[in-house]
Design an enzyme around this catalytic site. Structure first.
Site, short mmCIF file in Angstrom:
data_model
loop_
_atom_site.label_atom_id
_atom_site.label_comp_id
_atom_site.label_asym_id
_atom_site.label_seq_id
_atom_site.Cartn_x
_atom_site.Cartn_y
_atom_site.Cartn_z
N ASP A 9 2.00 1.30 -26.31
CA ASP A 9 0.83 2.17 -26.51
C ASP A 9 1.55 3.76 -26.17
OD1 ASP A 9 -1.82 2.63 -25.36
OD2 ASP A 9 -1.49 1.87 -23.37
N ASP A 11 -1.13 6.22 -24.13
CA ASP A 11 -2.07 6.71 -22.85
C ASP A 11 -1.39 5.78 -21.79
OD1 ASP A 11 -2.70 8.97 -24.20
OD2 ASP A 11 -4.64 7.49 -25.14
C1 XBP Z 1 -6.45 5.07 -24.62
C2 XBP Z 1 -7.31 5.68 -24.43
C3 XBP Z 1 -8.38 7.09 -25.23
C4 XBP Z 1 -7.66 8.36 -24.24
C5 XBP Z 1 -8.63 9.03 -25.24
O1 XBP Z 1 -6.54 3.68 -24.49
O2 XBP Z 1 -8.65 5.29 -24.38
O3 XBP Z 1 -9.44 6.81 -25.24
O4 XBP Z 1 -8.31 7.57 -23.15
O5 XBP Z 1 -8.21 9.81 -26.48
P1 XBP Z 1 -4.96 3.40 -24.72
P2 XBP Z 1 -9.37 10.29 -27.49
O6 XBP Z 1 -4.13 3.73 -23.83
O7 XBP Z 1 -5.34 1.60 -24.90
O8 XBP Z 1 -5.33 3.65 -26.45
O9 XBP Z 1 -10.61 11.31 -27.34
O10 XBP Z 1 -8.68 10.54 -28.82
O11 XBP Z 1 -9.48 8.77 -27.64
MG MG Z 2 -3.27 2.63 -22.38
#
Ligand code: XBP
Ligand code: MG
Length: 256
Positions: A9, A11
């Site tokens: 993952d 973020d």
């Molecule tokens: C990450 C997200 C993303 C970011 C924003 O979740 O939820 O939506 O917060 O990115 P994970 P975008 O780590 O579970 O993948 O605005 O580009 O969607």
């Molecule tokens: Mg995440």
């Protein structure tokens, strides 16, 4: 069984991007558009229940702004706001605004040296991933990853397993020979739904979530001078004295 690939993952796992990255960029986009929307740190923690930036804005309106008068073309507004948010977010990344989490560079380097393939499975926009990798890791780091599965490439975002299933199909691998790395309950559910054993490194937004289904829950991957703390474990692999999530521990988890 020998490990063939790590699927990460982005973020919250590779970098702490949410509070000081995505959140700030959303607010910049709202201000630029003249909207009175503002997501403070506490509110944003609740909004993280929904993955995907466009989906998160819709959820915010539904849940917190029922009286806000919607324009006829709400989809268009959300798409424009999201494009602006991506512009603000990638420019923050390009300034080196967000470092990788402890142990990430080390673990990626060890995996590459050992021939373990690397992949990404994230709900965020593909551009956000490439700019983070180029600026926080190395200019050529995008090429280190065999698969970067991101954003709208699958319609159902985490906790749906689709993005992990997509990454596995692109890798051409079965889940049994891979390990997934996540930071959130939504991410864990997605990886587990695709049959992947999963290691979780928590952060401030996700620390209290339910990770009962994770193989191992750590506060971070760790470095020799900054060892990890074990927050939960379902593995029989020996953990005592480890302190650093490295290839031998990954291999022990895969075999245990
Ligand atoms: C990450 C997200 C993303 C970011 C924003 O979740 O939820 O939506 O917060 O990115 P994970 P975008 O780590 O579970 O993948 O605005 O580009 O969607
Ligand atoms: Mg995440």
């Amino acid at each position: 069984m020998a490990l063939a690939a790590f699927i990460f993952d982005v973020d919250g796992t590779l970098a702490d991007t949410e509070r000081d990255g995505h959140r700030v960029a959303f607010n910049q986009a709202f201000t630029e558009a003249g909207l009175d929307w503002h997501w403070d740190e506490g509110l944003y923690g609740g909004l993280l229940a929904v993955t995907g930036g466009k989906e998160r804005m819709r959820y915010y309106l539904d849940r917190y702004r029922p009286d806000w008068v919607r324009p006829a073309d709400l989809d268009g507004l959300i798409a424009r706001l999201h494009a602006a948010k991506t512009r603000f977010y990638t420019s923050l990344l390009a300034q080196g605004g967000i470092p990788l989490r402890p142990g990430v560079v080390r673990l990626l380097g060890e995996a590459r040296a050992a021939g373990i393939r690397l992949a990404i499975a994230t709900t965020t926009t593909p551009e956000n991933v490439t700019v983070l990798l180029e600026h926080a890791l190395a200019p050529e780091a995008v090429a280190w990853f065999d698969v970067i599965a991101a954003g709208d490439v699958v319609p159902a975002k985490k906790p749906a397993p689709d993005i992990y299933q997509y990454a596995l199909a692109k890798l051409g691998l079965a889940p049994e020979v891979c390990l997934a790395f996540e930071d959130s309950e939504n991410g864990l559910r997605a990886a587990r739904g695709a049959g992947l054993r999963t290691v979780v490194t928590v952060n401030d937004y996700t620390r209290d979530q339910d990770f009962a289904d994770a193989l191992l829950v750590l506060d971070q991957f760790g470095e020799p001078q900054q060892p990890f703390r074990v927050l939960g474990s379902r593995t029989r692999a020996p953990l005592s004295g480890a302190g650093v999530f490295d290839l031998s521990l990954a291999q022990a988890l895969a075999g245990a």
